[in-house]
Design an enzyme around this catalytic site. Structure first.
Site, PDB file in Angstrom:
ATOM      1  N   ASP A  21       0.820  -1.210   0.000  1.00  0.00           N
ATOM      2  CA  ASP A  21       0.000   0.000   0.000  1.00  0.00           C
ATOM      3  C   ASP A  21       0.860   1.269   0.000  1.00  0.00           C
ATOM      4  O   ASP A  21       1.977   1.260   0.513  1.00  0.00           O
ATOM      5  CB  ASP A  21      -0.894  -0.026   1.254  1.00  0.00           C
ATOM      6  CG  ASP A  21      -2.055   0.927   1.134  1.00  0.00           C
ATOM      7  OD1 ASP A  21      -2.304   1.446   0.025  1.00  0.00           O
ATOM      8  OD2 ASP A  21      -2.733   1.157   2.154  1.00  0.00           O
ATOM      9  N   HIS A  38       3.102   2.971  -8.961  1.00  0.00           N
ATOM     10  CA  HIS A  38       2.857   1.554  -9.245  1.00  0.00           C
ATOM     11  C   HIS A  38       4.047   0.924  -9.974  1.00  0.00           C
ATOM     12  O   HIS A  38       4.395  -0.228  -9.731  1.00  0.00           O
ATOM     13  CB  HIS A  38       1.582   1.393 -10.084  1.00  0.00           C
ATOM     14  CG  HIS A  38       0.349   1.864  -9.376  1.00  0.00           C
ATOM     15  ND1 HIS A  38       0.075   1.530  -8.071  1.00  0.00           N
ATOM     16  CD2 HIS A  38      -0.672   2.663  -9.778  1.00  0.00           C
ATOM     17  CE1 HIS A  38      -1.073   2.096  -7.709  1.00  0.00           C
ATOM     18  NE2 HIS A  38      -1.540   2.788  -8.721  1.00  0.00           N
ATOM     19  N   LEU A 132      10.290 -21.123  -4.230  1.00  0.00           N
ATOM     20  CA  LEU A 132       9.346 -20.170  -3.624  1.00  0.00           C
ATOM     21  C   LEU A 132       8.097 -20.104  -4.506  1.00  0.00           C
ATOM     22  O   LEU A 132       8.188 -20.199  -5.730  1.00  0.00           O
ATOM     23  CB  LEU A 132       9.990 -18.784  -3.544  1.00  0.00           C
ATOM     24  CG  LEU A 132       9.148 -17.677  -2.907  1.00  0.00           C
ATOM     25  CD1 LEU A 132      10.022 -16.820  -2.001  1.00  0.00           C
ATOM     26  CD2 LEU A 132       8.508 -16.760  -3.939  1.00  0.00           C
TER      27      LEU A 132
HETATM   28  C1  FPP Z   1      -1.721   0.229  -3.309  1.00  0.00           C
HETATM   29  O1  FPP Z   1      -1.274   1.547  -3.274  1.00  0.00           O
HETATM   30  C2  FPP Z   1      -1.289  -0.435  -4.516  1.00  0.00           C
HETATM   31  C3  FPP Z   1      -2.100  -0.928  -5.502  1.00  0.00           C
HETATM   32  C4  FPP Z   1      -3.566  -0.832  -5.484  1.00  0.00           C
HETATM   33  C5  FPP Z   1      -1.538  -1.567  -6.681  1.00  0.00           C
HETATM   34  C6  FPP Z   1      -0.368  -2.448  -6.396  1.00  0.00           C
HETATM   35  C7  FPP Z   1       0.237  -2.756  -7.666  1.00  0.00           C
HETATM   36  C8  FPP Z   1       1.564  -2.873  -7.848  1.00  0.00           C
HETATM   37  C9  FPP Z   1       2.605  -2.766  -6.808  1.00  0.00           C
HETATM   38  C10 FPP Z   1       1.993  -3.133  -9.205  1.00  0.00           C
HETATM   39  C11 FPP Z   1       1.893  -4.605  -9.365  1.00  0.00           C
HETATM   40  C12 FPP Z   1       2.471  -4.978 -10.592  1.00  0.00           C
HETATM   41  C13 FPP Z   1       2.969  -6.192 -10.792  1.00  0.00           C
HETATM   42  C14 FPP Z   1       3.567  -6.495 -12.081  1.00  0.00           C
HETATM   43  C15 FPP Z   1       2.934  -7.231  -9.742  1.00  0.00           C
HETATM   44  P1  FPP Z   1      -2.345   2.672  -3.505  1.00  0.00           P
HETATM   45  O2  FPP Z   1      -2.439   2.933  -4.965  1.00  0.00           O
HETATM   46  O3  FPP Z   1      -3.623   2.274  -2.860  1.00  0.00           O
HETATM   47  O4  FPP Z   1      -1.699   3.894  -2.797  1.00  0.00           O
HETATM   48  P2  FPP Z   1      -2.405   4.909  -1.809  1.00  0.00           P
HETATM   49  O5  FPP Z   1      -2.828   4.099  -0.630  1.00  0.00           O
HETATM   50  O6  FPP Z   1      -1.310   5.871  -1.501  1.00  0.00           O
HETATM   51  O7  FPP Z   1      -3.541   5.516  -2.555  1.00  0.00           O
END
Ligand code: FPP
Length: 241
Positions: A21, A38, A132
């Site tokens: 997050d 992201h 893993l």
């Molecule tokens: C949460 O932060 C993150 C997400 C909803 C998306 C997570 C996705 C990735 C890390 C990319 C994944 C890609 C691959 C290839 C595995 P948020 O956007 O909710 O951030 P915030 O809480 O600050 O709004």
């Protein structure tokens, strides 16, 4: 006789769940578009999976896209879906060379056929690996997972394959997306939020939680080690005395 030491998980957690997050806040603080958060977040996941393997963790389940995430802007959704596609193609060989088995959990049938194909291809390509297991939760919701399990069980009851009186914890666990896997020992959530946000609801009944205020793009291998060390210092009675 049981001693205090018996309660200490001196071993490495077998299964670590991660709520990645804070990507957007990380980007916002740097005056960058959310997609940049992201993009860096995906890179961090790659590093953390590698570090988890080195530590001897056997399963990592990472929350990459929740059912609720469809409410985000089309632009942001497009970037996350693009990142899946990009990383699946880019990392397939690498995962395989590092002994990582890849698996998706979630309602994959609601994703585009093109992306479904890439996910399936990576699952099949890495099927034989044992170092893993990386479970990527995509279009995932904990309640939806339980609903899907109940439907599967109800079908079997209708076909007389299961008797209602036989339904127990084990039967329910065996119909979840994580069937056959041990429950997470440790949950890591970044960005300071103290919730589980519909993640692995059934499976986390006895999981140890570890929260950090850091945003996911700032999370490092050292932070993972720190979380594991803290986990090792906790007393896990699993409901016993
Ligand atoms: C949460 O932060 C993150 C997400 C909803 C998306 C997570 C996705 C990735 C890390 C990319 C994944 C890609 C691959 C290839 C595995 P948020 O956007 O909710 O951030 P915030 O809480 O600050 O709004």
């Amino acid at each position: 006789m049981k001693t205090a030491e018996d309660d200490l998980p001196s071993s490495i957690p077998q299964h670590v769940a991660i709520i990645m997050d804070g990507n957007r806040r990380w980007a916002k603080e740097r005056h960058l578009p959310s997609g940049e958060g992201h993009r860096v977040g995906a890179r961090v996941l790659r590093e953390i999976v590698e570090a988890a393997g080195d530590l001897g963790i056997k399963i990592v389940t990472a929350y990459a896209f929740s059912k609720e995430n469809w409410k985000r802007s089309q632009d942001e959704i497009k970037i996350i879906l693009y990142l899946f596609d990009y990383y699946l193609k880019k990392e397939r060989e690498n995962l395989n060379n590092n002994g990582v088995r890849f698996q998706v959990i979630g309602r994959l049938d609601e994703m585009s056929p093109k992306l479904q194909k890439e996910f399936k291809k990576t699952e099949e390509f890495t099927r034989g690996n044992t170092r893993l297991l990386l479970n990527l939760a995509v279009n995932y919701g904990g309640r939806a997972e339980i609903v899907d399990a109940v439907k599967k069980i109800a079908e079997k009851v209708k076909e007389n394959k299961i008797q209602p009186s036989e339904i127990d914890d084990k039967i329910i666990s065996n119909h979840l997306y994580t069937a056959g896997l041990p429950d997470p020992d440790l949950l890591i959530r970044t960005s300071g939020e103290l919730r589980i946000s519909n993640f692995l609801l059934w499976q986390m009944a006895y999981t140890e939680f570890w929260f950090t205020p850091q945003y996911w793009p700032d999370f490092t291998k050292e932070d993972l080690r720190h979380a594991v060390l803290e986990y090792q210092g906790r007393s896990r009675r699993l409901g016993g005395s």
